[in-house]
Write an enzyme that holds these catalytic residues in place. Sequence first.
Site, PDB file in Angstrom:
ATOM      1  N   GLU A  18      -6.054  -5.118  10.632  1.00  0.00           N
ATOM      2  CA  GLU A  18      -5.226  -4.343  10.690  1.00  0.00           C
ATOM      3  C   GLU A  18      -5.739  -3.261  11.835  1.00  0.00           C
ATOM      4  O   GLU A  18      -6.509  -2.512  11.516  1.00  0.00           O
ATOM      5  CB  GLU A  18      -5.103  -3.583   9.302  1.00  0.00           C
TER       6      GLU A  18
ATOM      7  N   GLY B 202       2.534  -1.040   4.468  1.00  0.00           N
ATOM      8  CA  GLY B 202       2.519   0.407   4.033  1.00  0.00           C
ATOM      9  C   GLY B 202       4.033   0.826   3.980  1.00  0.00           C
ATOM     10  O   GLY B 202       4.891   0.888   2.870  1.00  0.00           O
TER      11      GLY B 202
ATOM     12  N   SER C 279       3.016  -1.774  10.722  1.00  0.00           N
ATOM     13  CA  SER C 279       4.126  -1.747  10.788  1.00  0.00           C
ATOM     14  C   SER C 279       4.967  -3.026  10.592  1.00  0.00           C
ATOM     15  O   SER C 279       5.647  -3.460  11.515  1.00  0.00           O
ATOM     16  CB  SER C 279       4.308  -1.535  12.327  1.00  0.00           C
TER      17      SER C 279
ATOM     18  N   ASN D 218       0.933  -1.330   0.003  1.00  0.00           N
ATOM     19  CA  ASN D 218      -0.044  -0.007   0.037  1.00  0.00           C
ATOM     20  C   ASN D 218       0.893   1.289  -0.039  1.00  0.00           C
ATOM     21  O   ASN D 218       1.358   1.643   0.996  1.00  0.00           O
ATOM     22  CB  ASN D 218      -0.824  -0.009   1.227  1.00  0.00           C
ATOM     23  N   TRP D 219       1.129   1.757  -1.239  1.00  0.00           N
ATOM     24  CA  TRP D 219       2.158   2.932  -1.347  1.00  0.00           C
ATOM     25  C   TRP D 219       1.346   4.086  -0.718  1.00  0.00           C
ATOM     26  O   TRP D 219       2.024   5.298  -0.363  1.00  0.00           O
ATOM     27  CB  TRP D 219       2.478   3.319  -2.774  1.00  0.00           C
ATOM     28  N   LYS D 220       0.043   4.069  -0.315  1.00  0.00           N
ATOM     29  CA  LYS D 220      -0.668   5.432   0.048  1.00  0.00           C
ATOM     30  C   LYS D 220      -0.402   6.526  -0.793  1.00  0.00           C
ATOM     31  O   LYS D 220      -0.515   6.342  -2.102  1.00  0.00           O
ATOM     32  CB  LYS D 220      -0.382   5.622   1.566  1.00  0.00           C
TER      33      LYS D 220
ATOM     34  N   HIS E 299      -9.920   1.000   4.345  1.00  0.00           N
ATOM     35  CA  HIS E 299      -8.745   1.189   5.079  1.00  0.00           C
ATOM     36  C   HIS E 299      -9.111   2.219   6.148  1.00  0.00           C
ATOM     37  O   HIS E 299      -9.623   3.288   5.927  1.00  0.00           O
ATOM     38  CB  HIS E 299      -7.687   1.767   4.055  1.00  0.00           C
TER      39      HIS E 299
HETATM   40  P1  PGA Z   1       2.396   0.472   7.580  1.00  0.00           P
HETATM   41  O1  PGA Z   1       0.903   0.738   7.066  1.00  0.00           O
HETATM   42  O2  PGA Z   1       3.024  -0.804   7.135  1.00  0.00           O
HETATM   43  O3  PGA Z   1       3.035   1.552   7.404  1.00  0.00           O
HETATM   44  O4  PGA Z   1       1.979   0.120   9.202  1.00  0.00           O
HETATM   45  C1  PGA Z   1       0.021  -0.270   6.789  1.00  0.00           C
HETATM   46  C2  PGA Z   1      -1.223   0.169   5.956  1.00  0.00           C
HETATM   47  O5  PGA Z   1      -1.613   1.219   6.621  1.00  0.00           O
HETATM   48  O6  PGA Z   1      -1.736  -0.401   5.135  1.00  0.00           O
END
Ligand code: PGA
Length: 251
Positions: free
Chosen positions: A171, A232, A212, A16-18, A109
Amino acid sequence: MKSEKLKTNNILIVANWKMNPSTPTEAQQLFAAVGKGISDIVGAEVVICPPFVYLSQLKTINYPSTKLRAGKLQTGSQNCFWEDNGAFTGEVSPSMLKNLGCSYVILGHSERKSNLGETREMVAKKVRAALSANLIPVVCIGEQIEKEMNVIFHSIKNSKLKNKKLVLVYEPEWAISTAPNAKPDTSEHAQKAIARIKKIAGNDIPILYGGSTNSKNIRAFIESGTQGALVGSASLDAKEFVQLVKNAAMH
Ligand code: PGA
């Protein structure tokens, strides 16, 4: 509740590159570096979910590796709308994504819920629309497991959609690396949460963990019974992400 299984018993890693990176060139470089890095890894399916604007460009990268052409590095979207076309300014429909070559779409999400007021009912509508367009929804489930899952499962219960492929992600919001005082869940706690999810979803739907994850902690989550991860921050660093995929796929 039945779902066709994923193609194999492969681990599934969804990046998930956001809202990153800032330029098409960086997106292309990151995608290409990951594609190259994972080309020899067996036992993992990898899906890159960039911002909408990069999707068509990433599809056209030409890889020398035949393994990649066989579909190893897939693309997905971080969201979609619940209608297929019409007067919905700014939205993107599931069939547009499918026609662009996407196979997956992340839905529900927690950042969309908290920043944009996306509700469980909206997520359920999106799940229906994505399934109808033959996209595989990767649905995020937070701490309110039963409440969140009931809305989604209720909405597909009496339709043919319930037999289509669906992926769930446990999540917890506090575990997302950008949350204040974020820390990854413990694999023991995640295991309990996943058991609660399985109680409703059954054993045929793959359940990932998100929050994380990195190359060092991924193995513990895989060993505690998840079928992969939604990643992420660690997916924005090609070297770290490739190592994470390697460690996740390790037999
Ligand atoms: P993260 O994000 O791996 O940076 O905690 C995961 C996500 O929000 O999908």
